[in-house]
Design a protein around this motif. Structure first.
Motif, PDB file in Angstrom:
ATOM      1  N   ALA A   1       0.732  -1.265   0.015  1.00  0.00           N
ATOM      2  CA  ALA A   1      -0.018  -0.063   0.064  1.00  0.00           C
ATOM      3  C   ALA A   1       0.945   1.297  -0.135  1.00  0.00           C
ATOM      4  CB  ALA A   1      -1.078   0.001   1.360  1.00  0.00           C
TER       5      ALA A   1
ATOM      6  N   THR B   1       2.217   2.070  -3.438  1.00  0.00           N
ATOM      7  CA  THR B   1       1.316   2.439  -4.433  1.00  0.00           C
ATOM      8  C   THR B   1       1.029   3.838  -4.012  1.00  0.00           C
ATOM      9  OG1 THR B   1       0.209   0.320  -4.428  1.00  0.00           O
ATOM     10  CG2 THR B   1      -1.092   2.101  -5.342  1.00  0.00           C
TER      11      THR B   1
ATOM     12  N   ASN C   1      -8.414  -1.545  -0.844  1.00  0.00           N
ATOM     13  CA  ASN C   1      -7.624  -0.978   0.216  1.00  0.00           C
ATOM     14  C   ASN C   1      -7.781   0.411   0.596  1.00  0.00           C
ATOM     15  OD1 ASN C   1      -6.436   0.732  -1.672  1.00  0.00           O
ATOM     16  ND2 ASN C   1      -5.143  -0.820  -2.524  1.00  0.00           N
TER      17      ASN C   1
ATOM     18  N   CYS D   1      -7.119  -2.022  -5.371  1.00  0.00           N
ATOM     19  CA  CYS D   1      -7.069  -3.225  -4.810  1.00  0.00           C
ATOM     20  C   CYS D   1      -5.838  -4.300  -4.838  1.00  0.00           C
ATOM     21  CB  CYS D   1      -8.079  -4.051  -5.928  1.00  0.00           C
ATOM     22  SG  CYS D   1      -8.688  -5.845  -5.516  1.00  0.00           S
ATOM     23  N   ASP D   2      -5.833  -4.930  -3.710  1.00  0.00           N
ATOM     24  CA  ASP D   2      -4.539  -5.937  -3.521  1.00  0.00           C
ATOM     25  C   ASP D   2      -4.640  -7.435  -3.613  1.00  0.00           C
ATOM     26  OD1 ASP D   2      -3.239  -3.722  -2.390  1.00  0.00           O
ATOM     27  OD2 ASP D   2      -4.047  -3.858  -0.387  1.00  0.00           O
TER      28      ASP D   2
ATOM     29  N   THR E   1      -0.718  -4.321  -6.386  1.00  0.00           N
ATOM     30  CA  THR E   1      -1.729  -3.408  -5.912  1.00  0.00           C
ATOM     31  C   THR E   1      -2.364  -2.917  -7.199  1.00  0.00           C
ATOM     32  OG1 THR E   1      -1.113  -2.963  -3.665  1.00  0.00           O
ATOM     33  CG2 THR E   1      -2.536  -1.450  -4.822  1.00  0.00           C
TER      34      THR E   1
ATOM     35  N   SER F   1      -4.531   0.287  -9.191  1.00  0.00           N
ATOM     36  CA  SER F   1      -5.308   1.560  -8.850  1.00  0.00           C
ATOM     37  C   SER F   1      -5.539   2.297 -10.118  1.00  0.00           C
ATOM     38  CB  SER F   1      -4.437   2.372  -7.760  1.00  0.00           C
ATOM     39  OG  SER F   1      -4.576   1.653  -6.550  1.00  0.00           O
TER      40      SER F   1
END
Length: 212
Positions: A15, A18, A96, A103-104, A118, A120
């Motif tokens: 996270a 990202t 997330n 999304c993970d 991840t 996005s």
């Protein structure tokens, strides 16, 4: 990266990676003139009525805009469960708290659970891939590519590819791009993380095509 890194720490690290990528790639959002419409309406019309093959900043045009309404509302819809399993990811993905939301997914291999990605949509960049190209001079690496016939670029401000991190940005319309960040801390792709992230990008594009 330590080989004994636990999954919860890994998810936090993904996270954070990202967030860094989005911060970088959205630094000049709207800086190419701001004339493009935002992508929130879903599937925009043709990218151009002219014959130019590039947008602002030299970014290639997408060959045909893909549907984005579901993708923006739920980034985990970028891959079906079957798509995720086909590229070695455990399904379903998990939303997330990154802004914009992503999304993970983790590896489906029990021995490689520390690996993950991840994905996005970069909704801040209303000029799509052109906004990423506007940041080209500040990147540690910037390598153009094609993902299932759609323009993309491997790019990041810090080159961590030899430690398992690869950032890929793919244009899905001329107004919206998607960043996919891979974190490979175990297994054969630790020093080649861009290969699996390209496969995931291909799966995403092929899935979006089925929604058109």
């Amino acid at each position: 990266m330590r080989s004994d890194q636990h999954t919860p720490k890994h998810i936090t690290w993904i996270a954070a990676g990202t967030v860094v990528a989005l911060s970088l790639l959205t630094a000049c959002s709207g800086g190419t003139g701001g004339t493009a419409e935002p992508p929130a309406s879903g599937n925009p019309g043709p990218s151009s009525s002219g014959t130019s093959s590039s947008t602002a900043n030299g970014a290639p045009k997408v060959p045909a805009p893909l549907p984005t309404e579901k993708l923006i509302a739920n980034p985990c819809s970028a891959l079906s469960d079957d798509d995720a399993k086909a590229v070695g990811l455990a399904a379903p993905g998990k939303l997330n708290d990154i802004t914009p939301r992503g999304c993970d997914w983790q590896s489906a291999d029990p021995d490689l659970k520390a690996n993950g990605i991840t994905l996005s949509p970069i909704t801040q960049n209303t000029n799509g891939l052109a906004d990423t190209y506007s940041m080209k001079s500040s990147q540690a690496y910037f390598e153009e590519t094609q993902i299932a016939g759609y323009p993309g670029v491997f790019a990041a401000a810090h080159d961590s590819r030899k430690t398992g991190v690869c950032d890929l940005v793919v244009g899905v319309t001329d107004q919206l791009s998607v960043v996919i960040v891979a974190s490979i801390v175990r297994g054969k792709n630790v020093e080649n993380p861009c290969a699996p992230v390209a496969k995931i990008g291909t799966a995403m594009i092929n899935h979006l095509k089925t929604e058109s």
